[in-house]
Motif scaffolding. Structure first.
Motif, PDB file in Angstrom:
ATOM      1  N   PRO A 201       9.986  -1.346  -0.892  1.00 34.51           N
ATOM      2  CA  PRO A 201       9.782  -1.932   0.435  1.00 34.51           C
ATOM      3  C   PRO A 201      10.709  -1.318   1.477  1.00 34.51           C
ATOM      4  O   PRO A 201      11.875  -1.032   1.196  1.00 34.51           O
ATOM      5  CB  PRO A 201      10.114  -3.417   0.215  1.00 34.51           C
ATOM      6  CG  PRO A 201       9.924  -3.649  -1.245  1.00 34.51           C
ATOM      7  CD  PRO A 201      10.306  -2.367  -1.917  1.00 34.51           C
ATOM      8  N   THR A 203      12.821  -2.057   4.079  1.00 31.72           N
ATOM      9  CA  THR A 203      13.570  -3.168   4.667  1.00 31.72           C
ATOM     10  C   THR A 203      14.244  -2.703   5.955  1.00 31.72           C
ATOM     11  O   THR A 203      14.403  -1.500   6.201  1.00 31.72           O
ATOM     12  CB  THR A 203      14.645  -3.651   3.684  1.00 31.72           C
ATOM     13  OG1 THR A 203      15.564  -2.578   3.440  1.00 31.72           O
ATOM     14  CG2 THR A 203      14.014  -4.091   2.367  1.00 31.72           C
ATOM     15  N   PRO A 204      14.679  -3.658   6.795  1.00 32.45           N
ATOM     16  CA  PRO A 204      15.411  -3.261   8.005  1.00 32.45           C
ATOM     17  C   PRO A 204      16.643  -2.423   7.684  1.00 32.45           C
ATOM     18  O   PRO A 204      16.979  -1.493   8.429  1.00 32.45           O
ATOM     19  CB  PRO A 204      15.778  -4.602   8.638  1.00 32.45           C
ATOM     20  CG  PRO A 204      14.713  -5.543   8.179  1.00 32.45           C
ATOM     21  CD  PRO A 204      14.386  -5.107   6.782  1.00 32.45           C
ATOM     22  N   GLU A 205      17.309  -2.725   6.571  1.00 32.96           N
ATOM     23  CA  GLU A 205      18.501  -1.973   6.196  1.00 32.96           C
ATOM     24  C   GLU A 205      18.146  -0.534   5.829  1.00 32.96           C
ATOM     25  O   GLU A 205      18.844   0.414   6.228  1.00 32.96           O
ATOM     26  CB  GLU A 205      19.201  -2.655   5.021  1.00 32.96           C
ATOM     27  CG  GLU A 205      19.797  -4.012   5.334  1.00 32.96           C
ATOM     28  CD  GLU A 205      18.754  -5.120   5.451  1.00 32.96           C
ATOM     29  OE1 GLU A 205      19.051  -6.154   6.078  1.00 32.96           O
ATOM     30  OE2 GLU A 205      17.620  -4.943   4.908  1.00 32.96           O
ATOM     31  N   ARG A 206      17.086  -0.349   5.061  1.00 33.48           N
ATOM     32  CA  ARG A 206      16.669   1.001   4.682  1.00 33.48           C
ATOM     33  C   ARG A 206      16.213   1.784   5.912  1.00 33.48           C
ATOM     34  O   ARG A 206      16.504   2.974   6.047  1.00 33.48           O
ATOM     35  CB  ARG A 206      15.539   0.956   3.652  1.00 33.48           C
ATOM     36  CG  ARG A 206      15.941   0.479   2.268  1.00 33.48           C
ATOM     37  CD  ARG A 206      14.790   0.663   1.298  1.00 33.48           C
ATOM     38  NE  ARG A 206      14.565   2.087   1.039  1.00 33.48           N
ATOM     39  CZ  ARG A 206      13.399   2.595   0.640  1.00 33.48           C
ATOM     40  NH1 ARG A 206      12.341   1.814   0.500  1.00 33.48           N
ATOM     41  NH2 ARG A 206      13.279   3.886   0.416  1.00 33.48           N
ATOM     42  N   ASP A 228       4.385  -6.400  12.830  1.00 39.26           N
ATOM     43  CA  ASP A 228       4.896  -7.048  11.627  1.00 39.26           C
ATOM     44  C   ASP A 228       4.338  -6.450  10.344  1.00 39.26           C
ATOM     45  O   ASP A 228       4.471  -7.053   9.276  1.00 39.26           O
ATOM     46  CB  ASP A 228       4.571  -8.549  11.670  1.00 39.26           C
ATOM     47  CG  ASP A 228       5.170  -9.229  12.900  1.00 39.26           C
ATOM     48  OD1 ASP A 228       6.330  -8.910  13.235  1.00 39.26           O
ATOM     49  OD2 ASP A 228       4.477 -10.053  13.522  1.00 39.26           O
ATOM     50  N   PRO A 230       4.025  -4.875   6.973  1.00 40.92           N
ATOM     51  CA  PRO A 230       4.963  -4.495   5.915  1.00 40.92           C
ATOM     52  C   PRO A 230       4.743  -3.038   5.514  1.00 40.92           C
ATOM     53  O   PRO A 230       3.637  -2.512   5.637  1.00 40.92           O
ATOM     54  CB  PRO A 230       4.609  -5.449   4.768  1.00 40.92           C
ATOM     55  CG  PRO A 230       3.172  -5.793   5.005  1.00 40.92           C
ATOM     56  CD  PRO A 230       2.991  -5.803   6.495  1.00 40.92           C
TER      57      PRO A 230
END
Length: 352
Positions: A201, A203-206, A228, A230
């Motif tokens: 996934p 993610t915002p961090e990745r 939004d 994914p």
């Protein structure tokens, strides 16, 4: 022991052909027109003397150049040359370098070998394909050597020619098409986010630490339409990677999206295979889009809805800029655009 026989020279060929050395030299260099009869006479004399052409080592010493242009690719060569986009770009690069008569040296950009290769390789110029965290380090090495460099799809900073593509706009066009069909529940399958080539996934961090600009731009384009949506990342662009991600995305009927927007045609083909494994019909049950506009084996009757990029032109533009710089001429960045193509893999979403 008998001494090794002396290698015939261009002067020997000229003497045997009865022409001036400069005329014989022009026949082999191709830099000026020579009468056909004179050309044939020179080539016949060369054949009789066993002269195959000027010694490239002598030319290198005289000009201070190797006659080699390095092309730096990220990832194992066994995988990058399974991608039709890379093959098309390489064809374009060699076309753009044709007037130089330069050889092409392929280098792999990885953590252990890139610095040594670019520091020591006897090359006249470098073309960097793609953009990741390692690319900037490669650019600095090449700039330190004072040799020309061109970057394909990446901002290498001021003074370095870039060949760019409208990735964000093109991805937005695909997303708008899917939105216009009525889809609201979509998923995105991206190219790698960084040089680690991790799956999973997005993610915002990745995403905050992502370094591959092509991936980021294409995802941004989709999220202009589907904020939004994914996303999951693939390890690289291949049908197998699309199949792996597609199996996960289409696993549950309740969580399954109505459309998957893949960032390459190869990934899209893998998603279509995953859909067929689950007995889903494309596009009746699931819509799938790609990006690239390449020929993909195994799509059967499907014509992929995709964005067609000018891959060969992209490579040719890079080769032409290298040619200009090695001639002492000014080089310029070029921005190329994609063309949206509607295929048979998208349709209105089916009722749940």
């Amino acid at each position: 022991m008998d001494p090794a026989p002396r290698r015939a020279t261009i002067a020997d060929v000229a003497r045997a052909a009865g022409v001036a050395p400069s005329t014989a030299s022009v026949v082999f260099s191709g830099k000026a027109q020579v009468a056909q009869a004179t050309r044939e006479k020179v080539l016949a004399a060369a054949a009789s003397l066993g002269y195959a052409g000027p010694d490239p080592r002598a030319a290198s010493l005289r000009t201070g150049r190797s006659g080699i242009v390095a092309v730096v690719l990220e990832g194992p060569l066994r995988t990058v040359f399974l991608d039709p986009v890379t093959i098309a770009m390489m064809d374009g690069i060699t076309d753009g370098l044709a007037e130089l008569g330069a050889a092409v040296l392929l280098l792999r950009e990885d953590a252990t070998a890139a610095a040594a290769n670019l520091t020591n390789a006897p090359v006249d110029a470098v073309v960097l394909i793609g953009w990741s965290g390692r690319t900037m380090a490669s650019v600095e090495i090449v700039r330190g050597r004072g040799i020309p460099v061109v970057v394909i799809e990446g901002d290498a900073g001021e003074g370095i020619p870039q060949i760019t593509l409208d990735n964000r706009d093109a991805a937005r066009d695909v997303a708008r098409h899917v939105h216009g069909l009525g889809h609201r529940d979509v998923a995105v399958l991206t190219l790698p986010l960084d040089s680690s080539h991790g799956r999973g996934p997005v993610t915002p961090e990745r995403l905050a630490s992502a370094t591959v600009e092509v991936t980021i731009d294409r995802l941004d384009g989709v999220r202009e339409v589907f904020p939004d949506a994914p996303a999951v990342s693939a390890a690289h662009s291949s049908i197998d990677e699309g199949l792996i991600a597609g199996r996960a995305l289409l696993a549950g009927p309740e969580s399954r999206p109505t459309a998957v927007l893949a960032q390459s045609d190869l990934l899209a083909a893998g998603v279509i295979r995953a859909a067929e494994e689950r007995g889903l019909r494309v596009p009746q049950d699931i819509s799938v889009t790609g990006f690239d506009g390449v020929t993909v084996d195994g799509l059967g009757p499907h014509i992929l809805t995709t964005s067609v990029q000018p891959a060969t032109q992209k490579g040719r533009a890079a080769g032409e800029q290298v040619t200009r710089m090695l001639r002492g001429e000014g080089a310029a960045s070029q921005h190329l655009t994609c063309r949206f193509r509607v295929g048979t893999t998208t349709a209105m979403p089916a009722a749940r």
